[in-house]
Design a protein around this motif. Structure first.
Motif, PDB file in Angstrom:
ATOM      1  N   LYS A 174      20.001  15.816 -34.581  1.00 37.59           N
ATOM      2  CA  LYS A 174      19.505  15.817 -33.366  1.00 37.59           C
ATOM      3  C   LYS A 174      20.698  15.628 -32.430  1.00 37.59           C
ATOM      4  O   LYS A 174      20.769  16.185 -31.223  1.00 37.59           O
ATOM      5  CB  LYS A 174      18.408  14.982 -33.052  1.00 37.59           C
ATOM      6  CG  LYS A 174      17.912  15.132 -31.502  1.00 37.59           C
ATOM      7  CD  LYS A 174      16.653  14.110 -31.561  1.00 37.59           C
ATOM      8  CE  LYS A 174      16.011  14.381 -30.067  1.00 37.59           C
ATOM      9  NZ  LYS A 174      14.666  13.877 -30.180  1.00 37.59           N
ATOM     10  N   ASP A 175      21.351  14.646 -32.597  1.00 34.69           N
ATOM     11  CA  ASP A 175      22.431  14.101 -31.615  1.00 34.69           C
ATOM     12  C   ASP A 175      23.687  15.161 -31.683  1.00 34.69           C
ATOM     13  O   ASP A 175      24.417  14.985 -30.980  1.00 34.69           O
ATOM     14  CB  ASP A 175      22.645  12.733 -32.063  1.00 34.69           C
ATOM     15  CG  ASP A 175      21.702  11.662 -31.674  1.00 34.69           C
ATOM     16  OD1 ASP A 175      20.971  11.889 -30.582  1.00 34.69           O
ATOM     17  OD2 ASP A 175      21.546  10.634 -32.135  1.00 34.69           O
ATOM     18  N   PRO A 180      12.919  17.815 -31.735  1.00 36.21           N
ATOM     19  CA  PRO A 180      14.202  18.358 -31.719  1.00 36.21           C
ATOM     20  C   PRO A 180      14.498  18.480 -30.294  1.00 36.21           C
ATOM     21  O   PRO A 180      15.786  18.728 -30.107  1.00 36.21           O
ATOM     22  CB  PRO A 180      13.806  19.819 -32.218  1.00 36.21           C
ATOM     23  CG  PRO A 180      12.500  20.211 -31.974  1.00 36.21           C
ATOM     24  CD  PRO A 180      11.712  18.927 -32.082  1.00 36.21           C
ATOM     25  N   SER A 181      13.637  18.243 -29.343  1.00 40.18           N
ATOM     26  CA  SER A 181      14.150  18.351 -27.859  1.00 40.18           C
ATOM     27  C   SER A 181      14.727  16.921 -27.756  1.00 40.18           C
ATOM     28  O   SER A 181      14.537  15.718 -28.146  1.00 40.18           O
ATOM     29  CB  SER A 181      12.689  18.503 -26.891  1.00 40.18           C
ATOM     30  OG  SER A 181      13.195  18.195 -25.711  1.00 40.18           O
ATOM     31  N   LYS A 182      15.728  17.121 -26.610  1.00 38.32           N
ATOM     32  CA  LYS A 182      16.435  15.632 -26.058  1.00 38.32           C
ATOM     33  C   LYS A 182      15.473  15.380 -24.680  1.00 38.32           C
ATOM     34  O   LYS A 182      15.836  14.494 -24.455  1.00 38.32           O
ATOM     35  CB  LYS A 182      17.744  16.056 -26.040  1.00 38.32           C
ATOM     36  CG  LYS A 182      18.634  16.145 -26.964  1.00 38.32           C
ATOM     37  CD  LYS A 182      20.029  16.072 -27.001  1.00 38.32           C
ATOM     38  CE  LYS A 182      20.847  16.234 -28.320  1.00 38.32           C
ATOM     39  NZ  LYS A 182      22.040  15.914 -27.986  1.00 38.32           N
ATOM     40  N   ASN A 183      14.559  15.994 -24.510  1.00 42.09           N
ATOM     41  CA  ASN A 183      13.749  15.534 -23.308  1.00 42.09           C
ATOM     42  C   ASN A 183      12.648  14.629 -23.680  1.00 42.09           C
ATOM     43  O   ASN A 183      11.669  14.952 -24.566  1.00 42.09           O
ATOM     44  CB  ASN A 183      13.031  16.881 -22.737  1.00 42.09           C
ATOM     45  CG  ASN A 183      12.131  16.590 -21.709  1.00 42.09           C
ATOM     46  OD1 ASN A 183      11.391  15.567 -21.649  1.00 42.09           O
ATOM     47  ND2 ASN A 183      12.053  17.442 -20.517  1.00 42.09           N
ATOM     48  N   ASP A 185      12.666  20.549 -45.660  1.00 44.99           N
ATOM     49  CA  ASP A 185      13.896  20.295 -45.600  1.00 44.99           C
ATOM     50  C   ASP A 185      14.561  20.933 -44.160  1.00 44.99           C
ATOM     51  O   ASP A 185      15.354  20.284 -43.780  1.00 44.99           O
ATOM     52  CB  ASP A 185      14.708  21.112 -46.875  1.00 44.99           C
ATOM     53  CG  ASP A 185      14.395  20.396 -47.957  1.00 44.99           C
ATOM     54  OD1 ASP A 185      13.698  19.614 -48.164  1.00 44.99           O
ATOM     55  OD2 ASP A 185      14.810  21.341 -49.101  1.00 44.99           O
ATOM     56  N   ALA A 186      14.108  21.977 -43.799  1.00 44.74           N
ATOM     57  CA  ALA A 186      14.486  22.554 -42.417  1.00 44.74           C
ATOM     58  C   ALA A 186      14.274  21.506 -41.283  1.00 44.74           C
ATOM     59  O   ALA A 186      15.085  21.052 -40.517  1.00 44.74           O
ATOM     60  CB  ALA A 186      13.797  23.862 -42.124  1.00 44.74           C
ATOM     61  N   ILE A 187      12.842  21.044 -41.220  1.00 48.25           N
ATOM     62  CA  ILE A 187      12.643  19.830 -40.387  1.00 48.25           C
ATOM     63  C   ILE A 187      13.587  18.595 -40.391  1.00 48.25           C
ATOM     64  O   ILE A 187      13.823  18.066 -39.581  1.00 48.25           O
ATOM     65  CB  ILE A 187      11.214  19.585 -40.483  1.00 48.25           C
ATOM     66  CG1 ILE A 187      10.225  20.599 -40.191  1.00 48.25           C
ATOM     67  CG2 ILE A 187      10.755  18.353 -39.620  1.00 48.25           C
ATOM     68  CD1 ILE A 187       8.670  20.670 -40.584  1.00 48.25           C
ATOM     69  N   ALA A 202      15.753   5.759 -35.853  1.00 46.38           N
ATOM     70  CA  ALA A 202      15.706   4.789 -34.816  1.00 46.38           C
ATOM     71  C   ALA A 202      15.901   3.410 -34.888  1.00 46.38           C
ATOM     72  O   ALA A 202      16.317   2.627 -34.014  1.00 46.38           O
ATOM     73  CB  ALA A 202      14.125   4.713 -34.513  1.00 46.38           C
ATOM     74  N   ILE A 203      15.755   2.997 -36.237  1.00 49.80           N
ATOM     75  CA  ILE A 203      16.048   1.465 -36.567  1.00 49.80           C
ATOM     76  C   ILE A 203      17.496   1.245 -36.653  1.00 49.80           C
ATOM     77  O   ILE A 203      18.162   0.211 -36.037  1.00 49.80           O
ATOM     78  CB  ILE A 203      15.658   0.953 -37.950  1.00 49.80           C
ATOM     79  CG1 ILE A 203      14.124   0.935 -37.929  1.00 49.80           C
ATOM     80  CG2 ILE A 203      16.113  -0.134 -38.526  1.00 49.80           C
ATOM     81  CD1 ILE A 203      13.211   0.748 -39.502  1.00 49.80           C
TER      82      ILE A 203
END
Length: 176
Positions: A171-172, A85-88, A162-164, A61-62
């Motif tokens: 994400k992008d 994980p959602s883009k919503n 690690d998975a998270i 975010a920064i």
């Protein structure tokens, strides 16, 4: 005093993560953030496995804030969005944000040099600062697995954190 984590990613940015338990008025906290009384990210601790998960999202975010490429309107809302994980955006807020009746809140504050925002949050919530090591005790593993779409096969190969973090970091690039 309870342990908080403070990290510095850029010369002008520091991030403080704290866990508040025995919250009496999460609704008032949410209202205060939404009205701009103070700037903070209020997270549902059931969705957080470890503070490192938060720090990865905050760093993203920064970086996006510095590049003027955020998806949301504020740095603190971008942190919340980056955790999901959602883009919503609204889905991210519902799943990762604090609910009105929550009894514990994970707080993320950027650039709170004299801890006045954290003090204000503690005053409004009438809660108590709690060691971040207790965060894992509040995590709802089934919800986390479901939201991040973690499979038993994947978790047999690598730790859940690690998975998270991999999902947050990509994400992008990748849509789950």
């Amino acid at each position: 005093m309870a342990k908080t984590v403070c990290s510095r990613f850029h010369a002008d940015y520091s991030v403080c993560v704290a866990l508040i338990s025995d919250v009496h008025d999460a609704r008032e906290l949410r209202k205060s953030v939404m009205s701009g009384k103070f700037e903070a990210t209020l997270l549902n601790p059931e969705m957080i496995l470890d503070e490192f998960q938060i720090l990865v999202a905050a760093n993203q975010a920064i970086n996006l804030h510095v590049l003027n490429k955020m998806v949301t309107k504020s740095l603190h809302s971008e942190i919340l969005y980056r955790l999901s994980p959602s883009k919503n955006i609204s889905d991210s807020f519902k799943k990762f944000g604090t609910g009105e009746n929550d009894k514990a809140v994970c707080v993320v504050i950027v650039n709170d040099k004299n801890k006045s925002t954290l003090d204000l949050i503690l005053n409004i919530s009438q809660g108590k600062l709690t060691d971040l090591e207790k965060l894992a005790n509040l995590t709802d593993m089934d919800k986390v697995k479901k939201i991040y779409k973690l499979t038993d096969e994947e978790l047999s190969q690598s730790p859940m954190l690690d998975a998270i973090v991999s999902r947050i970091a990509s994400k992008d690039i990748v849509t789950i």
